[in-house]
Design an enzyme around this catalytic site. Structure first.
Site, short mmCIF file in Angstrom:
data_model
loop_
_atom_site.label_atom_id
_atom_site.label_comp_id
_atom_site.label_asym_id
_atom_site.label_seq_id
_atom_site.Cartn_x
_atom_site.Cartn_y
_atom_site.Cartn_z
N CYS A 125 21.75 -35.71 9.73
CA CYS A 125 21.39 -37.11 9.45
C CYS A 125 22.25 -38.10 10.23
CB CYS A 125 21.45 -37.39 7.96
SG CYS A 125 20.39 -36.30 7.01
N HIS A 262 22.15 -44.93 6.79
CA HIS A 262 21.23 -43.80 6.64
C HIS A 262 20.55 -43.90 5.28
CE1 HIS A 262 19.42 -39.98 6.37
NE2 HIS A 262 20.32 -39.43 5.60
N ASN A 292 13.83 -39.82 3.04
CA ASN A 292 14.97 -39.54 3.93
C ASN A 292 14.44 -38.85 5.19
OD1 ASN A 292 17.18 -38.40 5.22
ND2 ASN A 292 18.17 -37.68 3.36
N1 COA Z 1 11.24 -33.76 -10.44
C1 COA Z 1 11.57 -33.61 -11.73
N2 COA Z 1 12.71 -33.03 -12.13
C2 COA Z 1 13.56 -32.59 -11.19
C3 COA Z 1 13.27 -32.72 -9.82
C4 COA Z 1 12.06 -33.33 -9.45
N3 COA Z 1 11.70 -33.50 -8.17
N4 COA Z 1 14.30 -32.19 -9.12
C5 COA Z 1 15.20 -31.75 -10.02
N5 COA Z 1 14.76 -31.99 -11.27
C6 COA Z 1 15.40 -31.70 -12.54
C7 COA Z 1 16.41 -30.58 -12.42
O1 COA Z 1 15.76 -29.32 -12.56
C8 COA Z 1 17.33 -30.88 -13.56
O2 COA Z 1 16.73 -30.42 -14.75
P1 COA Z 1 17.61 -29.74 -15.91
O3 COA Z 1 18.59 -30.80 -16.33
O4 COA Z 1 16.59 -29.40 -16.94
O5 COA Z 1 18.26 -28.56 -15.28
C9 COA Z 1 17.34 -32.39 -13.65
O6 COA Z 1 16.18 -32.84 -12.93
C10 COA Z 1 18.57 -33.06 -13.06
O7 COA Z 1 18.82 -32.50 -11.81
P2 COA Z 1 20.09 -32.95 -11.03
O8 COA Z 1 20.13 -32.19 -9.75
O9 COA Z 1 21.27 -32.94 -11.92
O10 COA Z 1 19.73 -34.46 -10.71
P3 COA Z 1 20.66 -35.58 -10.13
O11 COA Z 1 20.75 -36.67 -11.13
O12 COA Z 1 21.92 -35.06 -9.53
O13 COA Z 1 19.78 -36.12 -8.93
C11 COA Z 1 19.54 -35.99 -6.55
C12 COA Z 1 19.43 -35.26 -7.87
C13 COA Z 1 19.17 -35.03 -5.44
C14 COA Z 1 18.54 -37.16 -6.55
C15 COA Z 1 21.00 -36.53 -6.38
O14 COA Z 1 21.92 -35.50 -6.61
C16 COA Z 1 21.23 -37.10 -5.03
O15 COA Z 1 20.68 -38.10 -4.67
N6 COA Z 1 22.08 -36.48 -4.20
C17 COA Z 1 22.28 -36.87 -2.82
C18 COA Z 1 21.29 -36.12 -1.98
C19 COA Z 1 21.15 -36.69 -0.62
O16 COA Z 1 21.13 -37.86 -0.45
N7 COA Z 1 21.00 -35.79 0.36
C20 COA Z 1 20.77 -36.11 1.70
C21 COA Z 1 22.02 -36.56 2.36
S1 COA Z 1 21.77 -36.71 4.06
#
Ligand code: COA
Length: 335
Positions: A125, A262, A292
């Site tokens: 990225c 980004h 993204n």
């Molecule tokens: N739809 C519905 N539920 C989802 C899901 C989706 N698309 N993806 C994950 N879940 C669920 C998970 O299974 C989990 O369920 P559980 O609690 O029953 O196990 C729950 O949602 C929470 O998941 P979690 O991974 O803890 O969510 P989070 O609050 O950390 O959010 C992201 C996830 C990815 C949005 C967040 O971590 C994030 O933005 N990270 C940065 C990622 C990023 O920007 N990457 C690119 C960088 S270049």
């Protein structure tokens, strides 16, 4: 970091690097969160509240090089130059259509930039920002005069469409800028870094060894991400890199008109704004309609802002990319 050596015999070193044109190209097909909820266990509410993403463009027939070439044509048109003027093409991408030739060489062929040298770089990225900073280094030495910098991805081809925690976040597209040596303004300072030790938090394995001696399978893998670790990396590294670059440019964050970051997640942008004690209004957003798009996100957003007339001569713009590697890169420029 600035390319100003002690050795003043290099007389052209006072030259800067100016963005003189922008362009972008997104796939035709728009996929909303509701569309995704029809094919996997997710919802518009989950995606929107955690990321700010409403929809993304996904490639059907479009290719990384094809979108890049179209973005490049639009950037050249915006800059008022022809492909004959381009000395250097650098494409930041992790989803080139071929291992060889590079995406940059395919762009060169498509637009007819026969005088250019062309190559790709892989900084995920941060790819566009790395490419911009590399071009800046070349231009400052006087080796090249006009460069085409592209950030482009067809990420949908490396997503695991059974992994709802990653595939809903990403999109496809390409952005391009034309940069030229200038005697005033332009790129004032940059910072870039890597942390390979933490690389496994965002990875996508290449094909494994298939030679007759190898005992490994041929399996290709998809993007794997520890979302919470990546989030923590982003909200600490990005503000630090931006502040460092702004100070290197002799400015304060209050002097910056726009922070073109980004587009990974709206919550990351909000966290950076909070750390810098600035209004979120200074952090334009395209992730709501693009998702993204990795290396493409900064140049696509820049092009949208340029075409909306938001960028005025003399404005100070801070840009920053961050992601797989781990990698990060920032730049401050005078528009
Ligand atoms: N739809 C519905 N539920 C989802 C899901 C989706 N698309 N993806 C994950 N879940 C669920 C998970 O299974 C989990 O369920 P559980 O609690 O029953 O196990 C729950 O949602 C929470 O998941 P979690 O991974 O803890 O969510 P989070 O609050 O950390 O959010 C992201 C996830 C990815 C949005 C967040 O971590 C994030 O933005 N990270 C940065 C990622 C990023 O920007 N990457 C690119 C960088 S270049």
């Amino acid at each position: 970091m600035n390319f100003v050596p002690d050795d003043k015999r290099i007389t052209e070193i006072d030259m800067g690097t100016k963005i003189i044109g922008t362009g972008s190209c997104l796939p035709e097909t728009v996929v909303t969160n509701d569309d995704l909820s029809e094919i996997m266990d997710t919802s518009d509410e989950w995606i929107r509240t955690r990321t700010g993403i409403r929809e993304r463009h996904l490639a059907k027939d479009e290719t990384t090089a094809g979108m890049s070439a179209e973005a490049a044509r639009r950037a050249m048109d915006n800059a008022g130059i022809t492909a004959q003027d381009i000395d250097l093409i650098i494409a930041g991408t992790v989803t080139a259509d071929h291992v060889v030739p590079s995406c940059a060489c395919e762009i060169q062929a498509a637009i007819g930039a026969e005088h250019a040298v062309a190559f790709d770089i892989n900084a995920a990225c941060s790819g566009f920002m790395f490419a911009l900073n590399i071009a800046h280094a070349y231009l400052q030495t006087g080796v090249y005069k006009t460069a085409l910098i592209v950030g482009a991805e067809t990420l949908s081809r490396i997503m695991d469409w059974n992994d709802r925690s990653t595939c809903v976040l990403f999109g496809d597209g390409a952005g391009a800028v034309v940069v030229q040596r200038t005697d005033h303004g332009g790129l004032l300072a940059f910072d870039q870094g890597s942390d390979g030790v933490r690389g496994s938090v965002l990875s996508c394995a290449n094909r494994t060894n298939n030679n007759p001696l190898a005992e490994t399978s041929r399996q290709l893998e998809y993007v794997h991400m520890d979302g919470q670790e990546v989030y923590r990396f982003a909200v600490t590294t990005v503000p630090a890199s931006v502040i460092k670059t702004v100070e290197e440019a002799g400015l304060t964050v209050a002097d910056i008109d726009y922070f073109v970051l980004h587009q990974a997640n709206a919550r990351i942008l909000q966290a950076v704004a909070k750390r810098l004690k600035l209004s979120e209004d200074k952090f334009p957003i395209s992730l709501d309609h693009c998702g993204n798009i990795s290396a493409a996100s900064v140049p696509v957003l820049l092009d949208e802002m340029n075409r909306q007339g938001l960028l005025k001569p003399g404005m100070k713009i801070a840009m920053s990319g961050f992601g797989g590697g781990l990698t990060w890169a920032s730049a401050v420029l005078e528009w």
